[in-house]
Design a protein around this motif. Structure first.
Motif, PDB file in Angstrom:
ATOM      1  N   THR A  18       0.834  -1.193   0.000  1.00  0.00           N
ATOM      2  CA  THR A  18       0.000   0.000   0.000  1.00  0.00           C
ATOM      3  C   THR A  18       0.870   1.244   0.000  1.00  0.00           C
ATOM      4  O   THR A  18       1.924   1.241   0.604  1.00  0.00           O
ATOM      5  CB  THR A  18      -0.872   0.057   1.271  1.00  0.00           C
ATOM      6  OG1 THR A  18      -1.181  -1.273   1.636  1.00  0.00           O
ATOM      7  CG2 THR A  18      -2.107   0.857   1.047  1.00  0.00           C
ATOM      8  N   TYR A  46       9.219  -6.050   0.124  1.00  0.00           N
ATOM      9  CA  TYR A  46       8.138  -5.072   0.043  1.00  0.00           C
ATOM     10  C   TYR A  46       8.614  -3.720  -0.446  1.00  0.00           C
ATOM     11  O   TYR A  46       8.044  -3.126  -1.350  1.00  0.00           O
ATOM     12  CB  TYR A  46       7.411  -4.978   1.386  1.00  0.00           C
ATOM     13  CG  TYR A  46       6.663  -6.265   1.616  1.00  0.00           C
ATOM     14  CD1 TYR A  46       5.418  -6.470   1.004  1.00  0.00           C
ATOM     15  CD2 TYR A  46       7.214  -7.296   2.352  1.00  0.00           C
ATOM     16  CE1 TYR A  46       4.753  -7.676   1.138  1.00  0.00           C
ATOM     17  CE2 TYR A  46       6.565  -8.496   2.500  1.00  0.00           C
ATOM     18  CZ  TYR A  46       5.330  -8.695   1.891  1.00  0.00           C
ATOM     19  OH  TYR A  46       4.681  -9.872   2.015  1.00  0.00           O
ATOM     20  N   ALA A 106      -0.395  -0.598   5.108  1.00  0.00           N
ATOM     21  CA  ALA A 106      -1.594  -1.414   5.304  1.00  0.00           C
ATOM     22  C   ALA A 106      -2.249  -1.079   6.630  1.00  0.00           C
ATOM     23  O   ALA A 106      -3.481  -1.028   6.751  1.00  0.00           O
ATOM     24  CB  ALA A 106      -1.210  -2.896   5.246  1.00  0.00           C
ATOM     25  N   ASP A 132       3.061 -11.503   4.144  1.00  0.00           N
ATOM     26  CA  ASP A 132       2.403 -10.204   4.014  1.00  0.00           C
ATOM     27  C   ASP A 132       1.571  -9.953   5.268  1.00  0.00           C
ATOM     28  O   ASP A 132       0.910 -10.851   5.772  1.00  0.00           O
ATOM     29  CB  ASP A 132       1.498 -10.237   2.774  1.00  0.00           C
ATOM     30  CG  ASP A 132       1.095  -8.832   2.323  1.00  0.00           C
ATOM     31  OD1 ASP A 132       1.567  -7.855   2.954  1.00  0.00           O
ATOM     32  OD2 ASP A 132       0.336  -8.739   1.340  1.00  0.00           O
ATOM     33  N   THR A 139      -1.511  -8.068   6.015  1.00  0.00           N
ATOM     34  CA  THR A 139      -2.545  -7.412   5.218  1.00  0.00           C
ATOM     35  C   THR A 139      -3.407  -6.508   6.090  1.00  0.00           C
ATOM     36  O   THR A 139      -3.316  -6.525   7.324  1.00  0.00           O
ATOM     37  CB  THR A 139      -3.455  -8.473   4.574  1.00  0.00           C
ATOM     38  OG1 THR A 139      -4.059  -9.211   5.656  1.00  0.00           O
ATOM     39  CG2 THR A 139      -2.669  -9.416   3.694  1.00  0.00           C
ATOM     40  N   VAL A 140      -4.291  -5.754   5.414  1.00  0.00           N
ATOM     41  CA  VAL A 140      -5.258  -4.920   6.138  1.00  0.00           C
ATOM     42  C   VAL A 140      -6.099  -5.809   7.058  1.00  0.00           C
ATOM     43  O   VAL A 140      -6.411  -5.457   8.193  1.00  0.00           O
ATOM     44  CB  VAL A 140      -6.152  -4.148   5.136  1.00  0.00           C
ATOM     45  CG1 VAL A 140      -7.231  -3.353   5.862  1.00  0.00           C
ATOM     46  CG2 VAL A 140      -5.294  -3.205   4.287  1.00  0.00           C
ATOM     47  N   HIS A 182      -5.159  -8.560   8.503  1.00  0.00           N
ATOM     48  CA  HIS A 182      -4.384  -8.849   9.712  1.00  0.00           C
ATOM     49  C   HIS A 182      -4.478  -7.694  10.693  1.00  0.00           C
ATOM     50  O   HIS A 182      -4.635  -7.879  11.895  1.00  0.00           O
ATOM     51  CB  HIS A 182      -2.906  -9.077   9.363  1.00  0.00           C
ATOM     52  CG  HIS A 182      -2.629 -10.406   8.722  1.00  0.00           C
ATOM     53  ND1 HIS A 182      -2.125 -10.543   7.443  1.00  0.00           N
ATOM     54  CD2 HIS A 182      -2.774 -11.677   9.173  1.00  0.00           C
ATOM     55  CE1 HIS A 182      -1.964 -11.808   7.132  1.00  0.00           C
ATOM     56  NE2 HIS A 182      -2.371 -12.532   8.181  1.00  0.00           N
ATOM     57  N   ASN A 235       0.805 -14.634  11.168  1.00  0.00           N
ATOM     58  CA  ASN A 235       0.793 -15.439   9.948  1.00  0.00           C
ATOM     59  C   ASN A 235       0.862 -16.936  10.221  1.00  0.00           C
ATOM     60  O   ASN A 235       1.126 -17.730   9.329  1.00  0.00           O
ATOM     61  CB  ASN A 235       1.963 -15.046   9.027  1.00  0.00           C
ATOM     62  CG  ASN A 235       1.964 -13.565   8.706  1.00  0.00           C
ATOM     63  OD1 ASN A 235       2.713 -12.799   9.313  1.00  0.00           O
ATOM     64  ND2 ASN A 235       1.084 -13.171   7.798  1.00  0.00           N
ATOM     65  N   ASP A 240      -1.865 -18.710   8.072  1.00  0.00           N
ATOM     66  CA  ASP A 240      -2.257 -18.109   6.783  1.00  0.00           C
ATOM     67  C   ASP A 240      -2.351 -19.168   5.687  1.00  0.00           C
ATOM     68  O   ASP A 240      -1.526 -20.042   5.612  1.00  0.00           O
ATOM     69  CB  ASP A 240      -1.237 -17.048   6.336  1.00  0.00           C
ATOM     70  CG  ASP A 240      -1.423 -15.761   7.117  1.00  0.00           C
ATOM     71  OD1 ASP A 240      -2.317 -15.694   7.976  1.00  0.00           O
ATOM     72  OD2 ASP A 240      -0.620 -14.831   6.896  1.00  0.00           O
TER      73      ASP A 240
END
Ligand SMILES: Cc1cc2nc3c(=O)[nH]c(=O)nc-3n(C[C@H](O)[C@H](O)[C@H](O)COP(=O)(O)OP(=O)(O)OC[C@H]3O[C@@H](n4cnc5c(N)ncnc54)[C@H](O)[C@@H]3O)c2cc1C
Ligand code: SF4
Lengths: 415, 419, 447
Positions: free
Chosen positions: A2, A186, A298, A383, A385-386, A388, A412, A415
């Motif tokens: 992001t 990233y 994120a 990753d 994420t949002v 998470h 994670n 995941d």
């Protein structure tokens, strides 16, 4: 990945800047070129390799005037730079993970010799288990060695911070090496729009180079560098103590200098980054989550969504991790009742993330109990994420009323 | 008043050696060297060769100006010490000025001793001690047809040979019974005498001049036995006397007898004053008594010791005592004498003489130790022999071999003992 | 500052009295073979041993002081006491002055004669069939070096009898003040090169690199000075442990990159400064504090190091450095020659100088024997002195064609005292093998 909003409230006189599209490693390389180091020493390692390849190409293309040493390993990479710095050179390198571990012997010494070397850590998780992916374990492992360490959130911040790092390192009140940490995968490979500052402007920003005024290996002013000190009594140990104390003072001074340099950067180039600690939507927040590096993008999205959903949550981002910005952090902590800390590495001794542990140390000074918990995510390239972060927000919200769990939350794991 | 740390009077062997020794230890202390002679340093020993013309008068100097500059020595030529005021550490010069010194070396050597023969002040005669003497004699020799040399010591014999070679009729008059008395024994002296008479010289040993008077060609001499001689060139070489008049001028307390009396470190009886060379009277090697040993090697040895003592050199070694050492070249032959020719009690004398080759050797031992060795036409290393004497090396086991071949055996011993 | 001069040296142990030197001298100087006219005289006998009567060209020559004719002078240039026939008056006083029978009457001419070293090419020396005579020409070193500034403070804190101080002083004098010196942990900084608590033993910029990164740090220094156009020598004086073991990677890397460094290894065959532990340069069989002697177990006694030494200089040859050489403090002239070449080479690339340096303390021999032990190592071919350049390949600089048995070296020190006959023959075998190996490289260079 992001992109974060670049807040530019004080965009006084935006300098003439070229806009390009590039990955984080290239942005770092471009920042290095703009800072005009005399010497760069390199050794490839994933995910840093493309960074030094970019540097090599810039030199090969005549876009950067520096001596490049393809050393036979990271240990020598940093050693070459130490020598060069002692001879008056502005110096740069980059590494990560196992390379950083191999470099550790000269790494420790660089801060003791007060050499303002700038080194990017394209962060990578620690092995074993075998992995070539991102994670903060490498940089976190060496957080206690006297280097200034700053973490970047965006590709633009990588470029800008790389340049600023030289100025911070070479400030006479600091004279310490600086790590610019950019998340492996990233940020290293993430491509985004970047504004490229003008060389003349950067030159004006950097000022006159003067890196070995305090210690030099120069026949024109001969001195013995690093004679033996210590022993059981007398002058020896006290010499050592004063050295150490000076290093710590330099670290503390750097907090002020980092702020000043970021301020000057904002004035000249119109981009303002929180130098130590960024407070994001803390006003009116009951609790907050705490982040480091690229995950913050994120996290901010999740915060925005949560706010829209009526949750009274904000975000605290650490940019300067070493020295740990206690005062700035406490200022932010004052505003909240509970905190969830997301680390991208582990602290083996405390069964939590290292940043969590640092935060706990700072918290003691707050004089008020703030319930908190540790989240560990993004290991080995995973990753965060949002989604998470919504889990993080939810769990943190419960802390306002419920007791904190003893165990960290492993984001994670399933995941 | 001029002031100097070291004042050295004289510019010949003893003085120069002292300067070297001082500078070895003290590179900086002010050093002044004065000599009454107008020339750069030279050796009296070379003068016979100036007389003969073999040595150019310009090529005999032992040091050049640069040496004194390089060694930071102030050289004052034509400057005579007139009176010593040792009680106030001051040297008074002929021009009345004074030089204050911290340490003084008297290395004033000797001058010809002129015998008190009636009428000597009426005639003109030559002596040989200075370069000016030598130049005068060199010029005179060429004119001389009929020369008389008084004294058959080495100085007289050298000059006589020169005169003979220049074509003069030469008569040598010597009081003693033999030539070169005190240097060489009777056998050697006879060999020398024969060489001279073979070349046409007349030798009158055991003869004393009782009267001198001017004559048409120069001077007339009357001997004790009534014989008269006439000479167009008269050389007086009857001996030497140390130059030390300056001691009496100011009634200085420096003790002196035949010469200036010195200790084993060449110190005189007075503080801050040393003496070395022909003017000094130091102990002999064979006798504890103080003797005159007016020879060149001893002058250098004494000069070196004095210099070291003056500079406070910790390497200073005491003077072992003078050993007579002489070499003598005559008519293409050579004679070497090392050590004492006096026959001590219980001494053993070994000699060898080869008529055909004219080689003569004599060695004197006592208790197996060498006291002296003398040779004519027999070369041996005088320096090695001198060491054998000084070290009192027991030669009992090799005595015969030694006398048979002193050159080889001497070197062999050297290689074992002090190599 | 006193001067030093070339000189003819005599090794009595090698002389068998053949007299060839005298014949050569007489021939050269008189045109006759009459040995009595030789200026070099061999005296003595087979029973008592032979000695020499030869002018030593004294510093304070008696013959000169007693010469009344200024016919003898000591040349400040050559150190030779010169005799001037034109001034000599044949008085023979000089033969009385000299206590060493070194100036004597030559019956053939009637004049004195003495050695004049044949203007620096003495005829006697090559004539000796047993190498008992050598013409030592190290004077140049001492005179030149004497004029250069000693860049170490007086009184470095080395062990008694250690030759490393000698090496350090000579090397630094030679490279001069425009140098940055790296002395990684070991005996050299132990002696105080970098100093203790604020005082230093060195007058030029000096530092402790890590044991591991000497070559890399120097590379950075050198490159930066090159970048700014300054000529500064980058010099390392390192130990064998740091170079052959833990620091080998950076050494090899710098050599491969042909960094313009002069890297000198002082090989005392172990970690002597830290208490004499084994390094990869420690030779087979040697006692060290980590290869001790003991009765072991299962009847297998511990008898010192069980592996052969790594040959670091040969490994450096395989980097095709600009210059690689081995040297020994027993052969300073050779060492100086190599130092000169190494300095020149380091201006264009990597120069490596490996100096075998006996350790009085760690090797266990009397403190006055250092140079002798170093010499024995060469004379037995235990170590070999050679040099390498990419152009000329590898060449011996002091070949030893008639080596002493290696026991002559081994018995000189305590660290080999325990050796069994098997171990000794292993070492002797390795000496032969190493020699053959190096010879082969020399051969290749010639081909
Ligand atoms: C012709 C001749 C041949 C000789 N042959 C031999 C020989 O073959 N072998 C041998 O061993 N010896 C020989 N000698 C003796 C030898 O020369 C002396 O023993 C030696 O020169 C003594 O040295 P000296 O320094 O003591 O004094 P000298 O050489 O006598 O020098 C004395 C110095 O003092 C200076 N001086 C004197 N008085 C004063 C004063 N008042 N003020 C200032 N300066 C003064 C003089 O100018 C001179 O410089 C010979 C001497 C002569 C004259
Ligand atoms: S023989 Fe010749 S060289 Fe020797 S002292 Fe006499 S004059 Fe001098």
């Amino acid at each position: 990945m992001t992109t974060a909003t670049v807040e530019t409230p004080n965009q006084t006189k935006p300098a003439k800047q070229k806009v390009i599209l590039c990955e984080g490693n290239e942005a770092a390389a471009l920042g290095v070129a703009l800072a005009r180091p005399d010497m760069v020493a390199v050794y490839p390692i994933t995910p840093q390799s493309s960074l030094v390849e970019h540097v090599a190409k810039l030199i090969a293309d005549g876009r950067m005037d520096a001596d490049i040493v393809d050393a036979e390993g990271e240990h020598s990479v940093l050693s070459v730079l130490q020598g060069a710095a002692l001879a008056g050179a502005r110096t740069y390198t980059a590494t990560c993970g196992p390379g950083l571990a191999f470099m550790f012997e000269p790494y420790f010494r660089t801060s003791g010799m007060r050499l303002p070397i700038v080194m990017s850590i394209v962060t990578r998780d620690g092995i074993t288990p075998q992995s070539v992916w991102g994670g903060h374990q490498d940089a976190m492992t060496v957080r206690e060695v006297g280097w200034v360490q700053v973490y970047c959130e965006t590709v633009q911040e990588v470029l800008d911070t790389t340049i600023m790092a030289f100025k911070i390192a070479e400030h006479h009140d600091v004279m310490l090496p600086v790590n610019v940490c950019l998340d492996g995968n990233y940020l290293s490979y993430g491509t985004s729009r970047v504004e490229l500052p003008d060389q003349a402007e950067v030159d004006a920003f950097m000022g006159v180079k003067d890196v070995n005024w305090h210690v030099a290996l120069d026949p024109l002013r001969p001195m013995a560098v690093d004679p033996l000190t210590g022993g059981s009594g007398g002058k020896g140990p006290s010499t050592f103590v004063r050295y150490r104390k000076g290093q710590c003072r330099g670290m503390q001074n750097s907090l002020r200098v980092i702020e000043e340099v970021h301020e000057e950067w904002a004035q000249r180039f119109g981009r303002r980054f929180a130098p130590l600690v960024e407070e994001y939507r803390l006003d009116g927040a009951d609790y907050a989550i705490m982040t480091l590096g690229s995950m913050t993008g994120a996290a901010k999205d999740a915060i925005d969504e949560a706010r829209e959903a009526g949750k009274r949550v904000g975000l605290i981002k650490i940019k300067t991790f070493s020295p740990f910005p206690v005062e700035a952090l406490l200022k932010a902590m004052n505003k909240i009742q509970a905190l969830g800390v997301v680390d991208r590495s582990v602290g083996f001794r405390w069964n939590c993330g290292p940043m969590y542990q640092e935060m706990m140390g700072a918290l003691y000074r707050l004089g008020r109990h703030v319930p908190s918990m540790s989240f560990i995510g993004g290991l080995a390239g995973a990753d965060i994420t949002v989604g998470h972060f919504h889990r993080v927000i939810e769990a943190t919200e419960k802390l306002v009323t419920n007791p904190a769990p003893a165990e960290p939350v492993w984001l994670n794991e399933r995941d | 008043m001029e002031h100097t740390k070291y004042l050295v009077v004289g510019s010949s062997h003893a003085a120069l050696e002292a300067v070297t020794a001082i500078r070895m230890h003290d590179a900086e202390g002010s050093l002044t060297l004065l000599t009454r002679d107008p020339y750069l340093p030279y050796s009296p020993t070379v003068l016979p060769y100036v007389v003969s013309g073999r040595s150019a008068a310009t090529g005999i100097f032992l040091r050049d100006e640069k040496f004194f500059v390089d060694n930071r020595v102030q050289l004052k030529r034509g400057t005579e010490l007139k009176a010593l005021h040792a009680e106030r550490n001051s040297a008074e010069l002929a021009d009345g000025s004074e030089i204050a010194y911290e340490k003084l070396l008297l290395a004033t050597g000797a001058a010809p001793a002129i015998p008190p023969i009636p009428g000597i002040d009426q005639v003109s005669y030559h002596v040989l001690r200075t370069l000016d003497d030598a130049k005068k004699l060199h010029a005179a020799i060429k004119q001389s047809k009929q020369a008389v040399v008084l004294g058959a010591g080495l100085v007289g014999m050298h000059a006589a040979e020169n005169l003979v070679k220049a074509g003069a009729n030469v008569t040598i008059v010597e009081m003693a019974k033999q030539l070169t008395d005190g240097y060489f024994d009777q056998v050697a002296a006879q060999m020398i005498e024969k060489a001279f008479t073979d070349n046409g010289a007349r030798i009158l040993t055991g003869s004393r001049v009782v009267k001198l008077a001017p004559s048409a060609i120069g001077s007339a001499l009357t001997l004790e036995n009534g014989t008269t001689l006439e000479a167009d060139l008269l050389l007086v070489a009857t001996g030497i006397k140390p130059n030390m008049d300056y001691l009496d001028q100011a009634g200085s307390a420096v003790e002196h007898d035949q010469g200036i009396l010195v200790s084993d470190t060449m110190q005189t009886s007075v503080a801050n004053v040393w003496a070395a060379g022909d003017c000094a009277q130091a102990k002999g090697f064979f006798t504890e008594a103080k003797v005159m040993n007016a020879i060149l090697p001893d002058a250098t040895e004494q000069g070196r010791i004095a210099g070291m003592a003056m500079a406070g050199d910790p390497g200073l070694k005491h003077y072992p005592g003078g050993v007579p050492l002489n070499t003598y070249h005559f008519f293409g032959r050579h004679a070497i004498s090392v050590g004492s020719s006096k026959l001590a009690d219980g001494a053993e004398v070994l000699t060898r003489f080869d008529d055909a080759s004219g080689r003569y050797l004599k060695a004197i031992f006592k208790d197996g130790r060498l006291l002296g060795i003398f040779g004519v036409n027999e070369f041996f290393d005088g320096g090695v022999m001198c060491q054998l004497i000084l070290r009192r090396v027991d030669l009992s086991a090799v005595k015969e071999r030694f006398v048979a071949n002193p050159l080889a055996v001497g070197r062999e011993l050297m290689s074992q003992l002090w190599r | 500052m006193g001067r030093s001069y070339n000189t003819i040296a005599f090794d009595a142990a090698k002389c068998d009295g053949c007299g060839d030197c005298m014949t050569a001298c007489a021939t050269a100087k008189t045109g006759s073979e009459d040995q009595t006219r030789s200026r070099i005289q061999i005296v003595g006998s087979a029973d008592d041993g032979f000695e020499l009567a030869l002018c030593r060209q004294c510093g304070d020559p008696k013959c000169v002081t007693v010469c009344p004719a200024a016919a003898l002078t000591k040349s400040t240039e050559s150190g030779v006491i010169e005799w001037d026939a034109a001034k000599c008056v044949d008085c023979l006083l000089c033969t009385i002055g000299c206590a060493y029978a070194s100036i004597a009457l030559d019956a053939g001419t009637g004049h004195v004669a003495k050695c004049d070293t044949c203007d620096g090419a003495p005829a006697c020396v090559p004539a000796c069939p047993h190498d008992a005579l050598t013409y030592i020409t190290t004077a140049r070193i001492y005179n030149e070096v004497g004029d250069w500034e000693d860049l170490f403070a007086p009184g470095l804190a080395g062990c008694q009898g250690c030759n490393t101080e000698l090496l350090m002083r000579h090397t630094l004098r030679r490279v001069g003040p425009d140098t940055v010196l790296a002395t990684p942990p070991g005996c050299v900084p132990g002696m105080g090169s970098v100093g203790f608590n604020g005082t230093t033993g060195t007058k030029i910029p000096v530092f402790h690199p890590l044991l591991t990164n000497t070559a890399a740090m120097l590379a950075g220094i050198k490159r930066q000075y090159k970048r700014v156009g300054r000529e500064v020598n980058a010099l390392a004086i390192a130990g064998d442990g740091g170079a052959s073991d833990v620091g080998f990677q950076s050494l090899s890397g710098a050599a491969e990159r042909n960094e313009q460094i002069l890297f000198m290894v002082v090989d005392n065959e172990g970690y002597m400064n830290t208490g004499m532990q084994r390094s990869s340069c420690t030779p087979y069989g040697a006692w060290t504090s980590t290869t001790p002697i003991g009765k072991g177990s299962d009847g297998m006694p511990a008898q010192g190091k069980t592996q052969d030494a790594k040959n670091l200089p040969l490994i450096m040859v395989n980097h095709r450095c600009e210059y690689v050489a081995t040297a020994s403090t027993a052969y300073m002239e050779d060492l100086y020659d190599k130092l000169d070449k190494a300095i020149e080479a380091s201006k264009v690339g990597f120069a490596y100088l490996h100096v075998y340096s006996p350790c009085t303390t760690g090797w266990r021999f009397p403190t006055d024997q250092n140079i002798e032990v170093a010499r024995k190592a060469v004379e037995t071919n235990f170590v070999m002195l050679w040099e390498y350049t990419p152009g000329a390949g590898l060449q011996f600089t002091r070949p030893v064609d008639d080596p002493l048995p290696v026991t002559e070296y081994l018995k000189a020190m305590g660290r080999f005292r325990h050796l069994s006959p098997d171990q000794i023959s292993h070492i002797q075998g390795k000496v032969v093998e190493n020699l053959a190996f190096v010879k082969q490289m020399v051969h290749q260079a010639r081909a």
